[in-house]
Design a protein around this motif. Structure first.
Motif, PDB file in Angstrom:
ATOM      1  N   VAL A 111      47.287 -16.070 105.961  1.00 10.97           N
ATOM      2  CA  VAL A 111      47.841 -14.755 105.586  1.00 10.97           C
ATOM      3  C   VAL A 111      47.940 -14.633 104.070  1.00 10.97           C
ATOM      4  O   VAL A 111      48.169 -15.625 103.379  1.00 10.97           O
ATOM      5  N   SER A 112      47.753 -13.403 103.555  1.00 11.46           N
ATOM      6  CA  SER A 112      47.943 -13.197 102.100  1.00 11.46           C
ATOM      7  C   SER A 112      49.430 -13.203 101.825  1.00 11.46           C
ATOM      8  O   SER A 112      50.173 -12.404 102.398  1.00 11.46           O
ATOM      9  N   LYS A 136      48.296 -20.342 103.307  1.00 11.23           N
ATOM     10  CA  LYS A 136      48.720 -19.319 102.343  1.00 11.23           C
ATOM     11  C   LYS A 136      47.517 -18.928 101.492  1.00 11.23           C
ATOM     12  O   LYS A 136      46.815 -19.788 100.951  1.00 11.23           O
ATOM     13  N   VAL A 137      47.287 -17.610 101.381  1.00 11.41           N
ATOM     14  CA  VAL A 137      46.117 -17.132 100.637  1.00 11.41           C
ATOM     15  C   VAL A 137      46.564 -16.164  99.550  1.00 11.41           C
ATOM     16  O   VAL A 137      47.477 -15.368  99.748  1.00 11.41           O
ATOM     17  N   ASN A 138      45.906 -16.264  98.388  1.00 11.84           N
ATOM     18  CA  ASN A 138      46.145 -15.304  97.304  1.00 11.84           C
ATOM     19  C   ASN A 138      45.162 -14.145  97.499  1.00 11.84           C
ATOM     20  O   ASN A 138      43.941 -14.348  97.544  1.00 11.84           O
ATOM     21  N   ILE A 176      45.298 -12.706 108.422  1.00 12.94           N
ATOM     22  CA  ILE A 176      46.042 -11.434 108.362  1.00 12.94           C
ATOM     23  C   ILE A 176      46.158 -10.977 106.914  1.00 12.94           C
ATOM     24  O   ILE A 176      46.446 -11.773 106.016  1.00 12.94           O
ATOM     25  N   GLU A 177      45.951  -9.678 106.706  1.00 12.46           N
ATOM     26  CA  GLU A 177      46.045  -9.085 105.365  1.00 12.46           C
ATOM     27  C   GLU A 177      46.942  -7.848 105.452  1.00 12.46           C
ATOM     28  O   GLU A 177      46.667  -6.944 106.241  1.00 12.46           O
ATOM     29  N   SER A 178      48.029  -7.823 104.652  1.00 18.38           N
ATOM     30  CA  SER A 178      48.917  -6.655 104.696  1.00 18.38           C
ATOM     31  C   SER A 178      49.536  -6.404 103.325  1.00 18.38           C
ATOM     32  O   SER A 178      50.691  -6.033 103.234  1.00 18.38           O
ATOM     33  N   THR A 179      48.749  -6.596 102.259  1.00 22.32           N
ATOM     34  CA  THR A 179      49.368  -6.489 100.926  1.00 22.32           C
ATOM     35  C   THR A 179      49.700  -5.063 100.513  1.00 22.32           C
ATOM     36  O   THR A 179      50.584  -4.843  99.693  1.00 22.32           O
ATOM     37  N   CYS A 180      48.958  -4.090 101.065  1.00 25.23           N
ATOM     38  CA  CYS A 180      49.130  -2.727 100.543  1.00 25.23           C
ATOM     39  C   CYS A 180      49.094  -1.711 101.684  1.00 25.23           C
ATOM     40  O   CYS A 180      49.997  -1.701 102.509  1.00 25.23           O
TER      41      CYS A 180
END
Ligand code: KG4
Ligand code: ZN
Length: 339
Positions: A79-80, A109-111, A6-10
Motif C-alpha cells: 500500500v502507498s 510500504k510503498v512511496n 492498494i493506492e489511495s493517496t488522492c
C-alpha cells in the motif's frame, strides 16, 4: 512474488494484483475508481470529498481486483503510505493493515512518488524490455516534479526538481484559466495538438510564455512563474489555443533541456519518464527524441499506468519490498524517495 496492491493517496481508489515476471512485473488485474468527476465542478480536489469517496470505493475495488485471484495465493499486501492527502491515505493504509493482519501476510510500504517510476517495469509480454540501470528518472505528476538518479533498483538519489509548483499543477491551473475542465492536463494536451506548427510559429517570440530556469545549470525547475504568466494573458484574446500550445511547449522545452543536462551530469543507460504528466503526447515524443539522439534508451509507461494506479504500487513492492509494522501509519508528508 504475487502481491495485492492498494493506492489511495488522492482521488483515485486503485487496487491491483501483480506478480514478478522475469526482471519486471506482470499485472493480473488493475482497478481504478476515481472521484475526479465530483471534483470537476469545483475545479480541483476537495480533500474531504476525496476521503469519503475512498471509503465508498475501497471494498468494491478490492473485490473487483480479486476476481480470478484467491487472496490466500497472494504473498503480501502492498500500500502507498504517502505522500498524499491524510484522509484519503488512511483508508488505503488501514484497509491494507487489516488484510495483512487477518490473512497473516506481510505488509509492504510503498512511496507513491517513486512508485510512479516503477511503472516502467510493468511488462505485458515476455519480449518487452525493462529499463537498463543506471537510469535518470523524471517523475512529473500533479504534486511532484523530480529528477532521480537510480544506480540500482534500491539505490536512488534525488538530484533535482521543482522549487515550487509541480508541472501537473501548472497544467491544471492553466486549464482552469482558459475555462477547460478539471483535470487540465488531458484537455491542454488535446487543444495543443489541434494547433498546427504553422499557426503556432506565428506567435511572436516576445509574447511567448517564459521557460523558467531553462538554462540554469542545475536540475532545479520552477513552474509557479509560468502559471502566473498564464494568468496575465489577456483573457479576451482570440487565439487562446495558440497560447495553450505555447504553455505545453514551455513545459516540454524545460523537460527536454533539463534532461539533456541530466544526461551530461550523470552516467546513465536509460531515461525513464513517469507520473500523470507523462501521459502528455508532446512530452513523450520530445523526451524520446532527445534521449535517443543521445544514445540512451527511453522508457515511459503505457498511458493507463502514468496516472495514479495500483499496478505501479505493486511493481514497487515486488521490485523493492520494504516491510512495515502494523503499528505504522500513513505519512502524508513522506519525501519522494522509497524509504
Ligand atoms: O500522477 P497523477 O495522476 O497524480 C499525482 O500523483 O499527482 O498526476 C496528475 C496530474 C494532473 O495534474 C493532470 O492534469 C496531469 O497529471 N495530466 C496530464 C495529462 N494527463 C494527466 N498533464 C499533461 N498532459 C496529459 N495528457
Ligand atoms: Zn501520482
Amino acid at each position: 512474488m504475487k502481491v495485492l496492491a492498494i493506492e489511495s493517496t488522492c482521488d483515485e481508489t486503485a487496487v491491483a494484483v501483480v506478480e514478478s515476471f522475469g526482471h519486471g512485473v506482470k499485472v493480473l488485474s488493475s482497478v481504478v475508481a476515481s472521484s475526479t468527476e465530483m471534483h470537476a465542478k469545483y475545479g480541483g480536489i476537495i480533500p474531504e470529498i476525496a476521503a469519503r469517496e475512498q471509503v465508498r470505493s475501497i471494498i468494491p475495488a478490492i473485490t473487483e481486483a480479486l476476481k480470478g485471484t484467491d487472496l490466500e495465493s497472494v504473498e503480501a499486501i502492498a500500500v502507498s503510505f504517502g505522500p498524499g492527502l491524510m484522509g484519503s491515505l488512511l483508508i488505503g493504509v488501514e484497509t491494507a493493515k487489516i488484510l495483512s493482519w487477518v490473512y497473516q501476510k506481510p505488509l509492504l510500504k510503498v512511496n507513491h512518488v517513486s512508485a510512479h517510476l516503477m511503472a516502467n517495469w510493468i511488462k505485458d509480454n515476455s519480449d518487452s524490455f525493462v529499463p537498463v540501470l543506471p537510469a535518470i528518472g523524471l517523475i512529473a505528476s500533479g504534486g511532484h516534479t523530480d529528477f532521480v538518479y537510480m544506480r540500482s533498483l534500491t539505490d536512488w538519489e534525488w538530484v533535482g526538481g521543482t522549487r515550487d509548483d509541480a508541472a501537473g499543477e501548472a497544467f491544471d491551473k492553466t486549464a482552469r484559466f482558459f475555462d477547460l475542465p478539471y483535470p487540465g492536463g488531458p484537455e491542454i494536451d488535446k487543444v495543443s495538438s489541434s494547433v498546427s506548427d504553422e499557426e503556432y510559429l506565428k506567435l511572436e517570440k516576445k509574447v511567448r510564455l517564459p521557460r523558467p530556469l531553462i538554462y540554469e545549470p542545475t536540475l532545479d525547475m520552477s513552474f509557479s512563474g509560468l502559471k502566473a504568466a498564464v494568468s496575465r494573458i489577456d483573457s479576451s484574446i482570440s487565439n487562446k489555443e495558440v497560447y495553450i500550445r505555447d504553455f505545453s511547449e514551455a513545459v516540454t522545452e524545460v523537460f527536454v533541456q533539463k534532461t539533456k543536462l541530466a544526461m551530461e551530469k550523470f552516467s546513465a543507460k536509460s531515461v525513464l519518464l513517469a507520473g500523470g504528466v507523462a501521459a502528455n503526447k508532446k512530452i513523450r515524443e520530445a523526451m524520446r527524441k532527445v534521449v535517443e539522439e543521445n544514445g540512451l534508451k527511453f522508457f515511459v509507461p503505457e498511458i493507463k499506468y502514468c496516472g495514479d494506479n495500483a499496478a505501479m504500487i505493486g511493481a514497487s513492492a515486488v521490485l523493492y519490498p520494504i516491510q512495515a509494522e502494523l503499528s505504522e501509519t500513513a505519512d502524508p508528508g513522506m519525501g519522494v524517495m522509497l524509504k
